[in-house]
Motif scaffolding. Structure first.
Motif, PDB file in Angstrom:
ATOM      1  N   ASP A 264     -14.864   8.664  -2.718  1.00  0.00           N
ATOM      2  CA  ASP A 264     -15.364   8.450  -4.079  1.00  0.00           C
ATOM      3  C   ASP A 264     -16.423   7.347  -4.126  1.00  0.00           C
ATOM      4  O   ASP A 264     -17.207   7.276  -5.080  1.00  0.00           O
ATOM      5  N   TYR A 265     -16.420   6.468  -3.108  1.00  0.00           N
ATOM      6  CA  TYR A 265     -17.368   5.356  -3.091  1.00  0.00           C
ATOM      7  C   TYR A 265     -18.527   5.587  -2.114  1.00  0.00           C
ATOM      8  O   TYR A 265     -19.331   4.685  -1.896  1.00  0.00           O
TER       9      TYR A 265
ATOM     10  N   GLU B 119      -9.530   2.842   5.668  1.00  0.00           N
ATOM     11  CA  GLU B 119      -9.390   2.958   4.221  1.00  0.00           C
ATOM     12  C   GLU B 119     -10.599   3.624   3.547  1.00  0.00           C
ATOM     13  O   GLU B 119     -10.869   3.372   2.371  1.00  0.00           O
ATOM     14  N   HIS B 120     -11.307   4.464   4.256  1.00  0.00           N
ATOM     15  CA  HIS B 120     -12.458   5.145   3.664  1.00  0.00           C
ATOM     16  C   HIS B 120     -12.045   5.953   2.436  1.00  0.00           C
ATOM     17  O   HIS B 120     -11.074   6.710   2.463  1.00  0.00           O
ATOM     18  N   ASN B 121     -12.776   5.763   1.356  1.00  0.00           N
ATOM     19  CA  ASN B 121     -12.556   6.507   0.120  1.00  0.00           C
ATOM     20  C   ASN B 121     -13.871   7.189  -0.243  1.00  0.00           C
ATOM     21  O   ASN B 121     -14.851   6.526  -0.597  1.00  0.00           O
TER      22      ASN B 121
ATOM     23  N   SER C  15      -2.963   4.071   4.129  1.00  0.00           N
ATOM     24  CA  SER C  15      -4.414   3.955   4.267  1.00  0.00           C
ATOM     25  C   SER C  15      -4.812   2.939   5.327  1.00  0.00           C
ATOM     26  O   SER C  15      -5.830   3.096   6.008  1.00  0.00           O
TER      27      SER C  15
ATOM     28  N   ASN D 292     -20.962   3.365   2.353  1.00  0.00           N
ATOM     29  CA  ASN D 292     -19.927   3.366   1.330  1.00  0.00           C
ATOM     30  C   ASN D 292     -19.971   2.045   0.559  1.00  0.00           C
ATOM     31  O   ASN D 292     -20.140   0.971   1.152  1.00  0.00           O
TER      32      ASN D 292
ATOM     33  N   GLN E 230     -17.709   0.331  -0.850  1.00  0.00           N
ATOM     34  CA  GLN E 230     -16.619  -0.615  -0.594  1.00  0.00           C
ATOM     35  C   GLN E 230     -16.903  -1.310   0.739  1.00  0.00           C
ATOM     36  O   GLN E 230     -16.581  -0.800   1.806  1.00  0.00           O
TER      37      GLN E 230
ATOM     38  N   ARG F 263       0.853  -1.185   0.000  1.00  0.00           N
ATOM     39  CA  ARG F 263       0.000   0.000   0.000  1.00  0.00           C
ATOM     40  C   ARG F 263       0.888   1.234   0.000  1.00  0.00           C
ATOM     41  O   ARG F 263       2.014   1.209   0.512  1.00  0.00           O
TER      42      ARG F 263
END
Length: 389
Positions: free
Chosen positions: A338-339, A334-336, A184, A325, A327, A167
């Motif tokens: 965008d999702y 690891e929150h993103n 992340s 989210n 994902q 990562r």
């Protein structure tokens, strides 16, 4: 005249080299606390590009990691060797040994225990790895701060080996005496530096470890080990375990299940400290909290389709935001964004009695609906849903 200039130049070169060498020669200690308890203590030492670490972990029993190695000039790992042992067990205390080598564009990590040898290869250079000994991972920042960029806003990018994959690992200079460091999965540690650029303290609240650290003078680490082994024998510690749990129910033929890890309060100040205000929170511990739906649910008239999602929240003192989210199977740091699929407000209320273990509930309500609640310490946050539009 030329000879004089040559010797002046040589003298300047030697002075600069001496300063550079002095800048990369230092040693000290780092003490990490988890709430009111000391979680680990360690010594670190850097001599040129060579380093040594000795890390003593305190819970639930005394565990020691010793490693030595060398960095490339940019702070990435050239080689490492070390071992991990339990000093209370005498001659049978060795748990495992490990080696890292970088060769031909590949980082090779070998781990040996009594009954097993495992070797993994990664086509990258790295700065940290989870499989290099106990809590050593969170002591590496004391050494890596020496390789931080000089200009505010600049970053150094490398890799973190975790879950048997690489990562992105970053060291970013965010102020004259401040760094952000992490990945992340590890989370981002805030490093505070002294005037010489050495780590002074570290804030790991909000990371996978939720710890704080203070740097100090080099310690007699053998005395630290001996005193803690004695303390362990007199007063055995309980393991700090984030209990994996789940809650499920069926409302109007819609099956709803939440799987989550349950951290404990442990005499800590939770909201505003362990869980900072106005920041994304995994709303649990370890892997991200996961919700699964057999049929759609509706929050304030907005549809959350059947399927699986990870759950995050943004706690504030006036109310929370619940985030679903897309994902579903990720680590909690690891929150993103965008999702992010759906965001809904939550109501909060103070509790008369504190809740030691974080607790999710799903309760049926009128009109083919229900309420999802999360309670911890002295706060409860809730959101209503329906099974029909």
């Amino acid at each position: 005249m030329r000879i004089k200039i040559f010797f002046i130049g040589l003298l300047l070169h030697l002075c600069v080299s001496a300063v550079a060498q002095k800048a990369s020669q230092f040693k000290g200690s780092l003490i990490y606390t988890l709430g009111p308890d000391t979680s680990s203590v360690g010594n670190f030492e850097l001599n040129g590009n060579k380093f040594m670490l000795t890390v003593v972990s305190m819970s639930p029993y005394v565990n020691v990691s010793k490693l030595k190695g060398a960095f490339f000039p940019d702070g990435q790992l050239m080689y490492v060797e070390g071992n991990n042992y339990n000093p209370a067990r005498g001659k049978d205390s060795l748990l495992y040994a490990y080696k890292l080598n970088y060769d031909k564009d590949t980082t090779i990590i070998e781990t040996r225990s009594k009954n097993r040898i495992s070797t993994h290869k990664y086509p990258v250079k790295i700065m940290v790895a989870n499989n290099l000994g106990g809590d050593a991972l969170v002591f590496m920042p004391a050494l890596l701060a020496n390789f931080a960029p000089k200009r505010v806003g600049d970053s150094v990018i490398s890799s973190h080996i975790v879950f048997n994959s690489a990562r992105k690992f970053i060291i970013k200079k965010t102020g004259d005496r401040k760094l952000l460091l992490g990945s992340s999965v590890m989370g981002m540690f805030t490093i505070f530096l002294d005037k010489n650029g050495r780590m002074q303290s570290v804030d790991g609240i909000g990371t996978s470890f939720n710890i704080k650290g203070t740097a100090g003078k080099y310690l007699n680490i053998d005395s630290v080990i001996a005193s803690n082994v004695k303390q362990q024998q007199l007063h055995p510690r309980l393991a700090i375990i984030n209990k994996l749990d789940s809650v499920k129910t069926t409302i109007n033929a819609a099956a709803v299940k939440i799987i989550y890890s349950r951290p404990s309060v442990r005499d800590r100040v939770i909201f505003g400290e362990v869980v900072p205000w106005n920041r994304i929170w995994r709303t649990g511990a370890d892997a991200a909290t996961k919700i699964s739906l057999s049929k759609p649910l509706y929050f304030n008239g907005k549809e959350l389709p059947a399927g699986a999602y990870s759950i995050f929240t943004i706690p504030t003192q006036n109310g929370w935001t619940l985030i679903f989210n897309k994902q579903a199977n990720i680590w909690g740091t690891e929150h993103n964004a965008d999702y992010d699929f759906l965001k809904v407000p939550m109501l909060i209320q103070a509790l008369n009695e504190p809740v030691e273990l974080l607790t999710f509930t799903i309760d049926a309500a009128d009109n083919n609906g229900g309420v999802i609640s999360v309670s911890w310490d002295k706060l409860k946050a809730s959101v209503s849903f329906t099974t029909v539009p």
